[in-house]
Design a protein around this motif. Structure first.
Motif, PDB file in Angstrom:
ATOM      1  N   UNK A   5       0.822  -1.206   0.000  1.00 36.74           N
ATOM      2  CA  UNK A   5       0.000   0.000   0.000  1.00 36.74           C
ATOM      3  C   UNK A   5       0.859   1.260   0.000  1.00 36.74           C
ATOM      4  N   UNK A   6       0.744   2.043  -1.064  1.00 39.83           N
ATOM      5  CA  UNK A   6       1.428   3.324  -1.111  1.00 39.83           C
ATOM      6  C   UNK A   6       2.928   3.244  -1.186  1.00 39.83           C
ATOM      7  N   UNK A   7       3.473   2.135  -1.683  1.00 28.77           N
ATOM      8  CA  UNK A   7       4.921   1.968  -1.749  1.00 28.77           C
ATOM      9  C   UNK A   7       5.385   2.199  -3.178  1.00 28.77           C
ATOM     10  N   UNK A   8       6.457   2.960  -3.327  1.00 25.51           N
ATOM     11  CA  UNK A   8       7.010   3.256  -4.649  1.00 25.51           C
ATOM     12  C   UNK A   8       8.510   3.026  -4.637  1.00 25.51           C
ATOM     13  N   UNK A   9       8.982   2.322  -5.674  1.00 24.16           N
ATOM     14  CA  UNK A   9      10.408   2.063  -5.847  1.00 24.16           C
ATOM     15  C   UNK A   9      10.911   2.959  -6.968  1.00 24.16           C
ATOM     16  N   UNK A  10      11.923   3.741  -6.687  1.00 26.92           N
ATOM     17  CA  UNK A  10      12.544   4.590  -7.696  1.00 26.92           C
ATOM     18  C   UNK A  10      13.880   4.009  -8.118  1.00 26.92           C
ATOM     19  N   UNK A  11      14.065   3.839  -9.427  1.00 32.16           N
ATOM     20  CA  UNK A  11      15.312   3.314  -9.967  1.00 32.16           C
ATOM     21  C   UNK A  11      15.978   4.295 -10.921  1.00 32.16           C
ATOM     22  N   UNK A  12      15.251   5.297 -11.362  1.00 31.39           N
ATOM     23  CA  UNK A  12      15.786   6.312 -12.259  1.00 31.39           C
ATOM     24  C   UNK A  12      16.368   7.448 -11.422  1.00 31.39           C
ATOM     25  N   UNK A  14      18.810   7.025  -9.471  1.00 29.52           N
ATOM     26  CA  UNK A  14      19.285   6.430  -8.220  1.00 29.52           C
ATOM     27  C   UNK A  14      18.197   5.659  -7.507  1.00 29.52           C
ATOM     28  N   UNK A  15      18.605   4.765  -6.615  1.00 28.24           N
ATOM     29  CA  UNK A  15      17.648   3.921  -5.894  1.00 28.24           C
ATOM     30  C   UNK A  15      16.953   4.706  -4.795  1.00 28.24           C
ATOM     31  N   UNK A  16      15.642   4.493  -4.687  1.00 23.99           N
ATOM     32  CA  UNK A  16      14.867   5.103  -3.603  1.00 23.99           C
ATOM     33  C   UNK A  16      13.663   4.220  -3.316  1.00 23.99           C
ATOM     34  N   UNK A  23      -1.021  11.412   1.584  1.00 28.02           N
ATOM     35  CA  UNK A  23      -0.400  12.409   0.725  1.00 28.02           C
ATOM     36  C   UNK A  23       1.003  12.806   1.130  1.00 28.02           C
ATOM     37  N   UNK A  24       1.525  12.174   2.174  1.00 25.24           N
ATOM     38  CA  UNK A  24       2.879  12.477   2.655  1.00 25.24           C
ATOM     39  C   UNK A  24       3.831  11.371   2.208  1.00 25.24           C
ATOM     40  N   UNK A  25       4.894  11.755   1.500  1.00 23.12           N
ATOM     41  CA  UNK A  25       5.888  10.799   1.028  1.00 23.12           C
ATOM     42  C   UNK A  25       7.047  10.717   2.014  1.00 23.12           C
ATOM     43  N   UNK A  26       7.389   9.501   2.385  1.00 18.44           N
ATOM     44  CA  UNK A  26       8.474   9.272   3.326  1.00 18.44           C
ATOM     45  C   UNK A  26       9.477   8.302   2.718  1.00 18.44           C
ATOM     46  N   UNK A  27      10.742   8.669   2.746  1.00 17.74           N
ATOM     47  CA  UNK A  27      11.797   7.797   2.243  1.00 17.74           C
ATOM     48  C   UNK A  27      12.106   6.742   3.299  1.00 17.74           C
ATOM     49  N   UNK A  28      12.118   5.493   2.870  1.00 18.40           N
ATOM     50  CA  UNK A  28      12.427   4.388   3.779  1.00 18.40           C
ATOM     51  C   UNK A  28      13.939   4.278   3.903  1.00 18.40           C
ATOM     52  N   UNK A  29      14.432   4.446   5.099  1.00 21.42           N
ATOM     53  CA  UNK A  29      15.871   4.410   5.355  1.00 21.42           C
ATOM     54  C   UNK A  29      16.293   3.042   5.876  1.00 21.42           C
ATOM     55  N   UNK A  30      17.586   2.793   5.883  1.00 19.34           N
ATOM     56  CA  UNK A  30      18.133   1.608   6.526  1.00 19.34           C
ATOM     57  C   UNK A  30      18.242   0.389   5.654  1.00 19.34           C
ATOM     58  N   UNK A  31      18.062   0.533   4.334  1.00 17.29           N
ATOM     59  CA  UNK A  31      18.198  -0.621   3.453  1.00 17.29           C
ATOM     60  C   UNK A  31      19.661  -0.802   3.051  1.00 17.29           C
ATOM     61  N   UNK A  32      20.285  -1.909   3.399  1.00 18.78           N
ATOM     62  CA  UNK A  32      21.671  -2.139   2.981  1.00 18.78           C
ATOM     63  C   UNK A  32      21.738  -2.370   1.476  1.00 18.78           C
ATOM     64  N   UNK A  95       5.560  -7.110  -4.252  1.00 17.50           N
ATOM     65  CA  UNK A  95       4.165  -7.338  -3.903  1.00 17.50           C
ATOM     66  C   UNK A  95       3.230  -6.562  -4.825  1.00 17.50           C
ATOM     67  N   UNK A  96       2.033  -7.100  -4.996  1.00 14.26           N
ATOM     68  CA  UNK A  96       1.013  -6.398  -5.777  1.00 14.26           C
ATOM     69  C   UNK A  96       0.764  -5.021  -5.169  1.00 14.26           C
ATOM     70  N   UNK A  97       0.636  -4.035  -6.013  1.00 15.73           N
ATOM     71  CA  UNK A  97       0.366  -2.681  -5.536  1.00 15.73           C
ATOM     72  C   UNK A  97       1.596  -1.812  -5.423  1.00 15.73           C
ATOM     73  N   UNK A  98       2.773  -2.425  -5.444  1.00 13.25           N
ATOM     74  CA  UNK A  98       4.010  -1.635  -5.405  1.00 13.25           C
ATOM     75  C   UNK A  98       4.185  -0.934  -6.748  1.00 13.25           C
ATOM     76  N   UNK A  99       4.503   0.338  -6.721  1.00 12.20           N
ATOM     77  CA  UNK A  99       4.749   1.114  -7.936  1.00 12.20           C
ATOM     78  C   UNK A  99       6.253   1.212  -8.175  1.00 12.20           C
ATOM     79  N   UNK A 100       6.639   1.152  -9.435  1.00  7.30           N
ATOM     80  CA  UNK A 100       8.049   1.267  -9.811  1.00  7.30           C
ATOM     81  C   UNK A 100       8.141   2.304 -10.930  1.00  7.30           C
ATOM     82  N   UNK A 101       9.006   3.286 -10.782  1.00  8.99           N
ATOM     83  CA  UNK A 101       9.072   4.355 -11.781  1.00  8.99           C
ATOM     84  C   UNK A 101       9.424   3.828 -13.170  1.00  8.99           C
TER      85      UNK A 101
END
Length: 250
Positions: A5-12, A14-16, A23-32, A95-101
């Motif tokens: 739910x509400x998860x977006x992966x950015x690959x363009x 750089x990784x994010x 309506x608030x976007x939060x960057x998930x920290x701590x991923x090795x 997972x279903x629902x994850x958005x990827x740029x």
């Protein structure tokens, strides 16, 4: 985290990894890095098998070590972003629902390149104008996809510019053509599209300026002149322009 739910992966550019709630976007920290590579690979390759993922991400170690590294990466992803990666029938996937740029960009590019698609639905999203795929990553699976996406972006932007110009939306057409030129300054087809847009708008001086800039860039960088196709375009418009350099090879 809800894995989809509400998860977006950015690959363009750089990784994010981001989540959006209210309506608030939060960057998930701590991923090795190993977890980032796993998520990125699934974002580009769809639903590969565990063996394929292990072999692709850890190609230089024994098979059992590669599978151990995959298990460790999965555990780290689950710890920081529970539910983000799903395992089913020996395969892994986001997972279903994850958005990827990258997915969003590909969908836009396919619509744009469709000759029957309406130009109103072809406007470039932010991902179409973003930078390269995962800059600073040099894995083979990244390098191959990076070049494929670069070519797809250039072709789509050129087609978009042509469609917009035909629809009389010359300002937007110029922006799309300029984006293609900026992405690959030595690509003649992008410059030809830009010149055609200027001509369609009745701006002969802008067309000449664009031609001269490209001609001088070719002479400086490659020591060649624009191709006969470019020169014919200018001649057909009644804009005979001469410049330095020799004719570029076909």
């Amino acid at each position: 985290m809800d894995g989809s739910a509400g998860v977006r992966v950015g690959l363009l550019d750089g990784f994010a990894l981001e989540r959006c709630r209210g309506g608030v976007h939060t960057v998930v920290e701590g991923l090795p890095r190993c977890a980032q590579r796993l998520i990125a690979h699934l974002g580009l390759c769809g639903r590969p098998t565990r063996a394929a993922v292990a072999g692709e991400l850890w190609p230089d170690v024994p098979e059992d070590h590669a599978h151990g590294s995959l298990r460790s990466a999965l555990w780290r992803v689950q710890k920081v972003a529970p539910g983000l990666v799903e395992a089913s029938g020996g395969a892994l996937a986001l997972a279903d629902g994850v958005r990827v740029d990258v997915w969003e960009f590909k969908e836009w590019a396919q619509r744009t390149l469709d000759p029957t698609a309406d130009v109103d639905g072809a406007m470039a999203p932010e991902s179409a104008l973003a930078g390269e795929l995962l800059p600073g990553w040099y894995d083979d699976w990244v390098l191959l996809e990076r070049e494929r996406l670069r070519q797809l972006r250039l072709h789509a932007l050129e087609v978009l510019a042509v469609k917009l110009a035909r629809a009389g939306r010359h300002g937007e057409a110029v922006q799309a053509a300029c984006a293609a030129v900026h992405a690959e300054p030595l690509r003649e087809s992008a410059h030809r599209v830009l010149i055609r847009v200027h001509l369609a708008e009745g701006h002969a001086a802008e067309a000449v300026r664009a031609y001269c800039c490209f001609r001088d860039l070719l002479a400086q960088e490659l020591g060649v002149a624009p191709t006969e196709a470019m020169q014919a375009l200018m001649a057909e418009a009644g804009l005979g322009v001469r410049g330095p350099g020799r004719t570029a090879p076909h």
